[in-house]
Write an enzyme that holds these catalytic residues in place. Structure first.
Site, PDB file in Angstrom:
ATOM      1  N   GLU A  86      -0.360  -5.082 -22.147  1.00 26.44           N
ATOM      2  CA  GLU A  86       0.523  -6.130 -21.658  1.00 26.44           C
ATOM      3  C   GLU A  86       1.503  -6.658 -22.698  1.00 26.44           C
ATOM      4  O   GLU A  86       2.619  -7.042 -22.370  1.00 26.44           O
ATOM      5  CB  GLU A  86      -0.308  -7.308 -21.101  1.00 26.44           C
ATOM      6  N   SER A 133       4.490  -2.472  34.423  1.00 31.80           N
ATOM      7  CA  SER A 133       5.564  -3.083  35.209  1.00 31.80           C
ATOM      8  C   SER A 133       6.124  -4.368  34.612  1.00 31.80           C
ATOM      9  O   SER A 133       7.113  -4.895  35.118  1.00 31.80           O
ATOM     10  CB  SER A 133       5.073  -3.366  36.629  1.00 31.80           C
TER      11      SER A 133
END
Length: 774
Positions: free
Chosen positions: A111, A397
């Protein structure tokens, strides 16, 4: 030469005969350029310093509790009650003295290798990162931020793009310098190691050691330290339990970084690399199950909604697990709890515990998603399959108002009494016949009657009149678009592949007089640094008021008429409209009775609800929905809408001045004011030829362009659609009357009878249904 003929020094200088004069001028110019350059550089540095300190002066305060605590993201409902805390569940804090040296070295090496030398900000690191970005030579191991800056970012700022500004970077650097002044390197590293997100709801490397290996940090080996140190950069991607290859590569990068920093020897790194990254993994996750500190009593109730909120936050660039946000949502917790109870407590009967549901509720006036249910009887699953946003089941539908009758009124000015034909129909170019549930024909009926009874053939004939281009344009206004290059097919007129959320939002436009709002979950986000962002959904006209009102008026009959298909959804005293939808099993599936999917979508002025019910594995024996349980979706709707309307009653819709009320055959009907249309002998544009196939007739409906309705045509809606319907062309769509196609219809496409019975719970059957007519 005599002395008097020699040029004097003065004469030579005056005559320019000095050999060095040219170079002297050049040097003077260069000096001035450098002087100007240094002056400009000095000014820029001064300006940069002034800007830096100006930004720094407004930097938020940072306390030790913020450095050491978890960055919890709090999620609020619409009443400002906290309903969830992300990042608060699992963490066991470890003091510096108990963090092994190898763990510290692994973190620093990967890091911030100059961590022990810098003072919170590392200019060399910034330059290296910039050069690497420009030359594309970055190894991906480190960026421009120091470990202390990363700690500050995790404690105060967010990871969203809105926080990646020069101002934020200046404040981040300033705070990092101040943190370095007040805390030792050991303490800063302690804060960082305990704060980072490690995936799977786990924070801090001590907790991660328990989660992944069932041990404390001191009990791990070098390979495991390197694995843990590599996770924070991308907790999901470098997870050793789910992505072994990526995790191994990342572990090896950490080991190489440790060698470069002289923390370990190459031989130690080689030995650690030979160890499998999965070695020692503990599936029971050690003691992490005992670390939960958050009340999860409503976890199941809000699971689907919360899942979508997290997804939306990530789409906006935030990390909801590390950014410490305050997120205000549109969730109506009372409505959510009632919806959950109705689906799970037995007050509405489901065919079995395996029968599932997907439901979404929106506010037609603003697009707010007020409740959502992704399933029922799901057990202890977190962020499980959310069926409310899935688009792989035919809506039957319920598609008819959106693709057939809505466009017919919008573009062709069809009145509600327009004659339509319910006579034998064969899909053009095939031998595929279309039927309703009763395999009967009613001859010439009105458009209103066809929609109320959900007859399939009149719907498809109406879509033919409209044309696929206009129908596609109309659907796009709701964000409903085909994903296949071939576009929508005729069958989609009675079976679109859309989600309950899409349908609830689309029907909401009918409820709000033709105004569509893209549905949304989040109303406001406040970051750790105090910045607040508010969100809303701007309404957009997608249809004329006449279209919205006339569709609503007809859909009232679906619920209130004795011939309607949704009489089970009727609520006394409530002004509402809605539509049912079911889909049959395809020919050749081996299922001879029942339906695959049952839908109901309905609305009032205040609420729009869409509900799907069915089985994830529809082709498993016993998973066809019997006639009795086709009504389950309607009953859930009725219970939920009754609850909502009792709290906030809706008024009835008023007839707009763009619609004329007329009487036809003793019945109240509607037509677009000022529009003229002619029906030559009540014959459709598409007539039947002698062998029953549909062919184009010369007698087409003519529509006057002189409609007095002054509203401009709605622009195409650009909102993104979640629709991922794959080849809907293979469906024989329909709705609620359990219509089916003949066995010969399956020949239209071999994929229409695809039956994938081995699908997992996260994949429902697709493109294998024959849609019915209710």
């Amino acid at each position: 030469m005599s002395d008097d003929k020699r040029p004097t020094r003065q004469t030579r200088m005056q005559s320019g005969d000095n050999g060095n004069s040219g170079s002297g001028k050049k040097k003077g110019i260069i000096k001035r350029i450098f002087a100007w350059g240094f002056s400009i550089l000095g000014i820029l540095i001064l300006c940069g310093a002034v800007l830096f300190f100006y930004y720094a002066s407004s930097a938020p305060k940072i306390s030790e509790s913020e450095l050491s605590s978890q960055s919890e993201t709090q999620i609020y409902d619409s009443d400002n009650n906290v309903i969830s805390e992300l990042g608060a569940q699992k963490r066991e804090y470890v003091k510096s003295a108990n963090i092994p040296t190898e763990m510290q070295h692994a973190v620093v090496a990967i890091e911030d290798r100059r961590f022990y030398k810098d003072h919170g900000v590392d200019p060399f690191r910034i330059i290296e990162a910039a050069v690497a970005d420009v030359t594309h030579t970055s190894s991906g191991l480190q960026g421009g931020s120091t470990l202390t800056q990363q700690l500050v970012k995790l404690s105060v700022f967010s990871t969203a793009a809105s926080d990646q500004t020069i101002k934020r970077k200046a404040q981040e650097a300033w705070l990092a310098i101040n943190v370095e002044r007040h805390y030792s390197k050991a303490k800063i590293l302690e804060f960082y190691i305990n704060k980072v997100y490690m995936g799977n709801g786990v924070y801090g490397m001590q907790t991660a050691a328990q989660y992944y290996y069932g041990k404390n940090l001191k009990q791990l080996n070098l390979s495991q330290y390197a694995t843990l140190a590599g996770i924070p950069q991308s907790p999901t991607y470098y997870n050793p339990t789910s992505n072994v290859k990526a995790s191994t590569a990342r572990r090896n990068e950490v080991l190489s970084a440790m060698v470069r920093s002289k923390y370990i020897t190459q031989s130690q790194a080689n030995a650690a690399e030979k160890v499998s990254v999965t070695a020692g993994l503990d599936s029971s996750h050690g003691n992490t199950s005992k670390l939960s500190s958050t009340d999860n009593s409503n976890k199941k109730v809000i699971d689907a909604y919360l899942k979508q909120v997290v997804s939306e936050l990530e789409a906006k660039g935030y990390n909801p697990y590390t950014d410490g946000l305050q997120v205000h949502t549109n969730l109506n917790m009372d409505a959510q709890e009632h919806l959950y109870d109705v689906a799970n407590d037995g007050s509405v009967a489901f065919q079995s515990n395996d029968m599932q549901i997907g439901a979404a509720i929106t506010n037609p006036k603003n697009g707010k998603i007020i409740a959502m249910l992704g399933g029922r009887k799901t057990g202890n699953v977190t962020f499980g399959l959310n069926r409310a946003v899935q688009t792989d089941r035919s809506a039957g539908s319920t598609s008819k108002p959106l693709m057939d009758y809505g466009p017919a009124i919008e573009y062709l000015n069809y009145p509600t009494f327009r004659p339509v034909k319910d006579i034998p129909f064969t899909y053009p170019g095939t031998n595929k016949k279309l039927y309703d549930f009763d395999h009967q024909y009613q001859g010439t009926i009105t458009m209103r009657s066809a929609l109320v009874q959900s007859r399939n053939i009149p719907a498809i004939r109406t879509l033919q009149d409209v044309g696929m281009s206009k129908a596609t344009k109309f659907l796009a206004r709701f964000g409903i678009k085909p994903t296949s290059k071939s576009g929508f097919e005729l069958q989609n007129g009675i079976g679109l592949y859309i989600s309950p959320l899409q349908e609830a939002a689309a029907y909401a436009a009918f409820a709000d007089n033709g105004i569509y709002h893209k549905p949304y979950y989040i109303s406001q986000i406040t970051t750790q640094s105090g910045d607040t962002y508010k969100y809303s959904s701007a309404g957009k006209r997608v249809m004329k008021t006449s279209t919205a009102y006339m569709i609503t008026d007809m859909l009232k009959g679906v619920i209130n008429s004795s011939k309607g298909t949704a009489t089970s959804a009727k609520i006394s005293g409530v002004h509402q409209a809605g539509k049912t939808g079911t889909t049959n099993y395809p020919s050749g599936s081996g299922v001879s009775s029942g339906v695959m999917d049952s839908w109901f979508s309905g609305y009032t002025k205040h609420y729009s609800i869409s509900i799907w019910t069915g089985y994830d594995k529809a082709l498993v024996a016993g998973h066809s929905i019997s006639t009795t349980y086709e009504k389950t979706a309607q009953l859930v709707y009725r219970s939920e809408m009754s609850y909502l309307e009792n709290q906030n009653p809706s008024s009835n819709w008023k007839t707009p001045d763009t619609v004329t009320v007329v009487e036809k055959n003793g019945q109240r009907e509607l037509e677009v004011k000022g529009a003229s249309w002619s029906d030559t002998g009540t014959s459709d544009k598409y007539a039947e030829n002698n062998n029953g196939s549909a062919t184009t007739s010369d007698s087409s409906v003519t529509v006057s362009s002189s409609s007095s309705e002054s509203e401009s045509k709605a622009d195409s809606e650009s909102a993104s659609s979640n629709s991922n319907n794959s080849s809907s062309v293979e469906q024989t769509p329909g709705g609620d009357g359990n219509n089916s196609s003949s066995s010969s219809s399956a020949a239209a496409s071999s994929s229409s009878t695809s039956t994938s019975t081995a699908q997992s719970d996260t994949n429902t059957t697709q493109n294998s249904s024959t849609n019915t007519g209710q």
